[in-house]
Design a protein around this motif. Sequence first.
Motif, short mmCIF file in Angstrom:
data_model
loop_
_atom_site.label_atom_id
_atom_site.label_comp_id
_atom_site.label_asym_id
_atom_site.label_seq_id
_atom_site.Cartn_x
_atom_site.Cartn_y
_atom_site.Cartn_z
N UNK A 70 0.81 -1.22 0.00
CA UNK A 70 0.00 0.00 0.00
C UNK A 70 0.85 1.27 0.00
N UNK A 71 2.17 1.12 -0.20
CA UNK A 71 3.10 2.25 -0.25
C UNK A 71 2.98 3.20 0.94
N UNK A 72 2.73 2.63 2.11
CA UNK A 72 2.72 3.39 3.36
C UNK A 72 1.72 4.54 3.36
N UNK A 73 0.58 4.32 2.77
CA UNK A 73 -0.44 5.38 2.69
C UNK A 73 -1.30 5.38 3.95
N UNK A 74 -0.76 5.93 5.01
CA UNK A 74 -1.47 6.06 6.29
C UNK A 74 -2.34 7.32 6.28
N UNK A 75 -3.56 7.16 6.75
CA UNK A 75 -4.43 8.33 6.87
C UNK A 75 -4.47 8.82 8.32
N UNK A 76 -3.86 8.04 9.21
CA UNK A 76 -3.73 8.42 10.61
C UNK A 76 -2.34 8.00 11.06
N UNK A 77 -2.08 8.03 12.36
CA UNK A 77 -0.76 7.58 12.78
C UNK A 77 -0.73 6.06 12.89
N UNK A 78 0.46 5.49 12.96
CA UNK A 78 0.64 4.04 12.93
C UNK A 78 -0.10 3.35 14.07
N UNK A 80 -2.81 4.25 15.73
CA UNK A 80 -4.26 4.22 15.48
C UNK A 80 -4.60 3.23 14.37
N UNK A 81 -3.77 3.20 13.33
CA UNK A 81 -3.99 2.28 12.20
C UNK A 81 -3.97 0.83 12.68
N UNK A 83 -4.24 -0.38 15.79
CA UNK A 83 -5.31 -0.61 16.76
C UNK A 83 -6.66 -0.78 16.07
N UNK A 84 -6.92 0.07 15.10
CA UNK A 84 -8.19 0.01 14.37
C UNK A 84 -8.31 -1.28 13.56
N UNK A 85 -7.25 -1.65 12.85
CA UNK A 85 -7.28 -2.85 12.00
C UNK A 85 -7.40 -4.13 12.82
N UNK A 86 -6.74 -4.18 13.97
CA UNK A 86 -6.73 -5.41 14.78
C UNK A 86 -7.79 -5.41 15.87
N UNK A 87 -8.43 -4.27 16.07
CA UNK A 87 -9.47 -4.14 17.10
C UNK A 87 -8.95 -4.52 18.49
N UNK A 88 -7.73 -4.06 18.77
CA UNK A 88 -7.09 -4.30 20.07
C UNK A 88 -6.42 -2.99 20.49
N UNK A 89 -6.42 -2.71 21.79
CA UNK A 89 -5.78 -1.52 22.32
C UNK A 89 -4.30 -1.51 21.94
N UNK A 90 -3.81 -0.39 21.44
CA UNK A 90 -2.44 -0.31 20.95
C UNK A 90 -1.42 -0.61 22.05
N UNK A 91 -1.65 -0.13 23.26
CA UNK A 91 -0.69 -0.38 24.35
C UNK A 91 -0.53 -1.87 24.62
N UNK A 92 -1.61 -2.62 24.50
CA UNK A 92 -1.55 -4.07 24.66
C UNK A 92 -0.66 -4.68 23.57
N UNK A 93 -0.89 -4.27 22.34
CA UNK A 93 -0.10 -4.77 21.21
C UNK A 93 1.36 -4.38 21.38
N UNK A 94 1.59 -3.13 21.73
CA UNK A 94 2.95 -2.59 21.86
C UNK A 94 3.76 -3.35 22.90
N UNK A 95 3.18 -3.58 24.08
CA UNK A 95 3.88 -4.30 25.15
C UNK A 95 4.17 -5.74 24.74
N UNK A 96 3.18 -6.39 24.18
CA UNK A 96 3.32 -7.78 23.77
C UNK A 96 4.38 -7.92 22.67
N UNK A 97 4.33 -7.04 21.69
CA UNK A 97 5.28 -7.07 20.58
C UNK A 97 6.70 -6.91 21.10
N UNK A 98 6.93 -5.92 21.96
CA UNK A 98 8.27 -5.67 22.50
C UNK A 98 8.76 -6.86 23.32
N UNK A 99 7.87 -7.44 24.09
CA UNK A 99 8.23 -8.57 24.95
C UNK A 99 8.65 -9.79 24.12
N UNK A 100 7.90 -10.10 23.10
CA UNK A 100 8.15 -11.31 22.31
C UNK A 100 9.23 -11.10 21.24
N UNK A 101 9.21 -9.97 20.55
CA UNK A 101 10.11 -9.74 19.43
C UNK A 101 11.43 -9.07 19.83
#
Length: 172
Positions: A70-78, A80-81, A83-101
């Motif tokens: 999609x050539x990085x065509x964000x209409x909002x910030x990353x 929000x994008x 969180x909206x696409x996955x329907x999960x709170x961004x802080x939850x995703x962020x903590x989990x991602x950092x912990x595992x990756x």
Amino acid sequence: MVVQSELDKLDLKPLSVQLGAVEFPETLDEATLKTIATTLQPIGFELIDNKKSLLIEKTKALIIKLIHQENNQLKSNLSDYISEKLQVDYNTIRHLFSEVESTTIEKFYISQKIEKVKELLVYDELNLNEIAYQLNFSSVAHLSAQFKKVTGFTPSHFKKIKENKRTSIDKV
């Protein structure tokens, strides 16, 4: 298509097969899951059986799709994008991602953008201004700084290295 083909060979009929997800009409037993895992592993696929790993893989797939298709065509910030696409709170995703990756979502995002920049530099169809614009860098200087931070090279030096390694078709 490869996954669908392998499931057909096992005589399994999923409801849907999409990037990173296969949905079956019923819960599969352990033996069937083990057979699927054994069949898919040699062709580079693995089963993700817990929700945390699945969320991380969905996040990575979303970022990769955003950058490379999609050539990085964000209409909002990353945040929000995602969180909206996955329907999960961004802080939850962020903590989990950092912990595992062992890296942040932002660093993963930047590394994917830099991979796209490398690809575009090798194709040599766009100049740095156009690449910076296409991938939503604030400026060429910002692109160059990010590129050097990740690769250790400036974009122009990277391009020269790639050109030196290529042999023109008439000299092959």
